[in-house]
Design a protein around this motif. Structure first.
Motif, PDB file in Angstrom:
ATOM      1  N   GLU A 153       0.844  -1.198   0.000  1.00  0.00           N
ATOM      2  CA  GLU A 153       0.000   0.000   0.000  1.00  0.00           C
ATOM      3  C   GLU A 153       0.884   1.254   0.000  1.00  0.00           C
ATOM      4  O   GLU A 153       0.526   2.272  -0.577  1.00  0.00           O
ATOM      5  CB  GLU A 153      -0.944   0.010   1.209  1.00  0.00           C
ATOM      6  N   THR A 189      -8.302  -1.232  -0.838  1.00  0.00           N
ATOM      7  CA  THR A 189      -6.935  -0.833  -1.162  1.00  0.00           C
ATOM      8  C   THR A 189      -6.863   0.582  -1.715  1.00  0.00           C
ATOM      9  O   THR A 189      -7.849   1.134  -2.203  1.00  0.00           O
ATOM     10  CB  THR A 189      -6.370  -1.814  -2.222  1.00  0.00           C
ATOM     11  N   ARG A 209      -3.813  -4.247  -6.780  1.00  0.00           N
ATOM     12  CA  ARG A 209      -3.687  -5.071  -5.577  1.00  0.00           C
ATOM     13  C   ARG A 209      -4.195  -6.484  -5.881  1.00  0.00           C
ATOM     14  O   ARG A 209      -5.294  -6.660  -6.415  1.00  0.00           O
ATOM     15  CB  ARG A 209      -4.490  -4.451  -4.444  1.00  0.00           C
TER      16      ARG A 209
END
Ligand SMILES: O=P(O)(O)OC[C@H]1O[C@H](O[C@H]2O[C@H](CO)[C@@H](O)[C@H](O)[C@H]2O)[C@H](O)[C@@H](O)[C@@H]1O
Ligand SMILES: O=c1ccn([C@@H]2O[C@H](COP(=O)(O)OP(=O)(O)O)[C@@H](O)[C@H]2O)c(=O)[nH]1
Ligand SMILES: [Mg+2]
Length: 724
Positions: A683, A703, A697
């Motif tokens: 992240e 996310t 992701r």
């Protein structure tokens, strides 16, 4: 218009053969009576078994027509289906297992085959009725495989599942040879509901252990979607019971019955004939009460309604004999010419009469050994129009979690039950009223309509969450777009995380080595773009695994960097200060000693405690413990503790993949940037990416990345596409 299709093994009406003809009769049991109030709205229909076998095609056609008018559609079961699926797998394997009666469990592969076959029959019947926008709401343990069967044919359908019986501990579930298939089956649903929090937590734990799917705060992360699991305690149609109790017809029965029992105190018990209901134990408790309190003889009697149920199943037949014997014994011992201790009825009663029994009884004795919810106790409370009366309720019934103003008992503690009855008999009126009215308030508020509403709202909510995630899915269109832009690019850079992104997880992290396919992909890509493998791995492992490749590498979340131009040399991106390590290592070692399977990985800038190989559950527990221990230490050293995929890592906070990626891109004029990763450490990379970058992701978690992709397999497909 979209509709809701309710599906349950039993329809709310059952067919009875009579003189060569058939007639419909209301079904007994909480599921049928509970949902009976809600399926008639709009275009809704209820699909299920009409409770008897019908072989004649003409009769079947007639039944289909009649049920159609009642907004129902039958699934006909053959004699074998009834024996092997209903009596067999459902009621001789699942029912005893889920109610913790493991001594009654039968393990019969033919029953299992029938269970699969009949679930498929239901699936076929639903597919004939379901439109693309319909909601399919499946009920109970007889149909655990159905959600996934439907999902395979209707991948985008809205499917919900509610289980009316308890969900037991993993220790019980694991006894069933077909446990994984059963759990995979339910996980075809979008929303999975249980009556209580304990049922839901047992379910989540079993899913984690048996299917390998992980979950957080009630969300299961399935391969391509999230599934919500929650607790929805079912209510009753409160007004229906309250109104009926006041009705003339019911009051006439109250008057009639009342004359016959005169001023005796009445204990009421109502159940289907079922060993989970604790009927013999209850008779024994009543017997003990009469033994200990002679002054009650002639003054109190028990009305015991036992509704016939599953009478072909051996354990139920034996139970019937046991109850007959116990009732015979207590009545023959204590009866007088004008007093019978137990009025025993082995049959069902029409609603108005049931209502009269509820209304006129002083005490309801509801003492199951195990019960998903139990609606009888709620119906009793709702029928007490003058707020007098006492509910004695087993802690083992789901309803006990809500009805805290009942006298709660452990049904295995016979003296406890005896004392509860004794105290109930002398409870002051003011206390009775206070308790009943408080329970009534709650039952009124959380009635069955509210239950449906809350459940359906939640289903909407999950579907919306799923949409949010899939709207970011790297589908064929997005793949093509990425490919086209990559082709056009003159200066492209790709940030690729390693574990969980380029390669799947392995129980021994050192064995997750790049295979030939991956090496080929990386090699081909490196001819077209700047490839940066950006990982939390130590530099030696990473260097060895990608030795000879024309790529850049970032190791230990950005501590070390190896540029392709200065071959072989790792550059320190962050200054090393590792004075803290000895203290922390000591603590981690203590947790390794206490936790078989755990081990420590030491990197230059961090220490990692791994628990992938630890007994499931224990690993989590120890990790939490270690986490709070380390958090406290970390503050003093200015360190950061982070939870990863089966690891706990402690490191310097200013070192992360985002910082390293930014440094890597500095001065570069990129016209194509792609970053892929699978966990929280990635992240940081996503956050550091410029607006025009593609960030992806792996997995369907929430996310910062602008896309989600399903799996490592899909990541490789995407990368291969770039090189083609
Ligand atoms: O269909 P049967 O085999 O005749 O059995 C009758 C029903 O029994 C079970 O009822 C449950 O549902 C109630 C409402 O949620 C709940 O209060 C109770 O604790 C449960 O035992 C069974 O779950 C149903 O499937 C059956 O139809
Ligand atoms: O003669 C009877 C006695 C009881 N019931 C109903 O059967 C249900 C029993 O549900 P509960 O949840 O208590 O237990 P289950 O039988 O579902 O395990 C209640 O709604 C009762 O009103 C019935 O229809 N006829
Ligand atoms: Mg990773």
């Amino acid at each position: 218009m979209s509709k809701t299709i309710i599906v349950s093994n039993r329809l709310p009406i059952s067919l009875r053969h009579r003189n060569g003809r058939f007639e419909f009769k209301p079904s007994a049991g909480g599921l049928a009576t509970g949902l009976g109030s809600i399926y008639k709205e709009g275009e809704n229909i209820w699909i299920g078994w009409p409770g008897n076998t019908v072989d004649d095609p003409e009769q079947r056609a007639e039944i289909i027509l009649e049920l159609h008018d009642l907004k129902m559609a039958p699934v006909f079961l053959s004699k074998e289906d009834v024996e092997e699926f209903y009596e067999g797998f459902s009621n001789e394997t699942l029912w005893p297992a889920f109610h913790y009666f493991t001594q009654y469990m039968v393990y019969n592969p033919e029953h299992w085959d029938a269970y699969v076959r009949v679930n498929q029959k239901f699936c076929d019947a639903i597919l004939k009725k379901a439109g693309p926008d319909d909601t399919i709401w499946i009920h109970d343990y007889q149909l655990l495989l159905l959600p996934q069967m439907l999902r395979e044919v209707l991948p985008n359908a809205t499917i919900a599942f509610f289980q009316h019986i308890p969900f037991p501990s993993y220790e019980i579930i694991r006894m069933i040879p077909w446990r994984k298939e059963l759990l995979d089956g339910v996980c075809g649903a979008d929303l999975i509901g249980f009556h209580t929090y304990d049922d839901m937590r047992h379910f989540l734990s079993a899913v984690g252990r048996l299917t390998g799917l992980s979950s957080e705060s009630g969300y299961i992360q399935a391969e391509n979607r999230i599934i919500n699991v929650d607790s929805f305690p079912m209510g009753i149609d409160y007004d229906k019971f309250a109104k009926q109790a006041k009705s003339k017809r019911t009051q006439r029965f109250v008057g009639e019955f009342g004359k016959q029992v005169e001023d005796q105190k009445l204990l009421l018990t109502i159940d289907r004939l079922d060993y989970s209901k604790g009927i013999p134990q209850r008779i024994q408790a009543f017997n003990q009460l009469l033994e200990q309190h002679k002054e009650l003889h002639g003054k109190v009697s028990m009305i015991m309604i036992v509704v016939p149920s599953r009478d072909k199943v051996q354990s139920y037949k034996e139970l019937k004999e046991e109850i007959d014997l116990l009732v015979g014994r207590i009545n023959s011992e204590y009866s007088t010419l004008n007093w019978v201790p137990v009025h025993y009825f082995y049959r069902s009663f029409p609603f108005e009469e049931l209502s009269a029994f509820y209304n006129m009884s002083d005490i309801a004795l509801v003492t199951p050994l195990r019960d998903g919810m139990n609606l009888v106790c709620k119906e009793f409370v709702a029928s007490k129009t003058d707020q007098t009366g006492v509910l004695i309720l087993s802690e083992m019934a789901g309803a006990s979690k809500e009805l805290q103003d009942a006298i709660l008992v452990n049904p295995n503690d016979r003296q406890g039950v005896v004392d509860a009855i004794y105290n109930a008999l002398s409870m002051p009126l003011a206390e009775q009223k206070a308790r009943i009215s408080s329970m009534q308030e709650s039952l009124k508020k959380y009635d069955v309509f509210q239950w449906v509403k809350v459940f359906m709202d939640r289903l909407d909510h999950v579907k919306r969450k799923q949409e949010e995630l899939t709207s970011k899915d790297v589908d064929a269109k997005v793949m093509n777009e990425i490919q086209a832009n990559f082709k056009k690019a003159k200066n492209a850079v790709l940030f690729l995380d390693y574990d969980g992104t380029l390669t799947g997880f392995h129980s021994d992290p050192q064995k997750a080595i790049p295979d030939a396919e991956l090496k080929g992909i990386v090699k081909d890509l490196s001819k077209l773009a700047q490839v940066v493998v950006i990982s939390g791995r130590d530099k030696d492992t990473l260097g060895r695994w990608f030795d000879g490749q024309d790529i850049d590498m970032i190791a230990e979340h950005g501590v070390w960097v190896k540029k392709k131009e200065n071959k072989g040399d790792w550059e320190l991106y962050a200054e090393i200060e590792d004075g803290w390590k000895d203290d922390i290592r000591q603590i981690m070692e203590y947790y390794v000693l206490r936790t078989p399977g755990a081990f420590i990985e030491e990197k230059h800038h961090s220490l990692v405690w791994h628990y992938r190989k630890v007994e499931s559950g224990l690993g989590d527990l120890r990790m939490r413990e270690l986490f709070s221990h380390l958090k406290y230490m970390a503050r003093g050293h200015n360190l950061q503790v982070l939870e990863g995929n089966m690891v706990l890592e402690i490191k310097r906070p200013d070192i992360n993949k985002g910082r390293a990626a930014t440094a890597m891109m500095k001065g570069g004029e990129y016209d194509f940037i792609l970053a892929i990763g699978d966990d929280w450490t990635d992240e940081d990379t996503f956050k550091a990416m410029p607006k025009n970058a593609y960030s992806i992701r792996v997995g369907y978690a929430f996310t910062q990345a602008n896309f989600n992709i399903k799996s490592v397999k899909q990541v490789r497909q995407l990368l291969q596409k770039l090189t083609s």
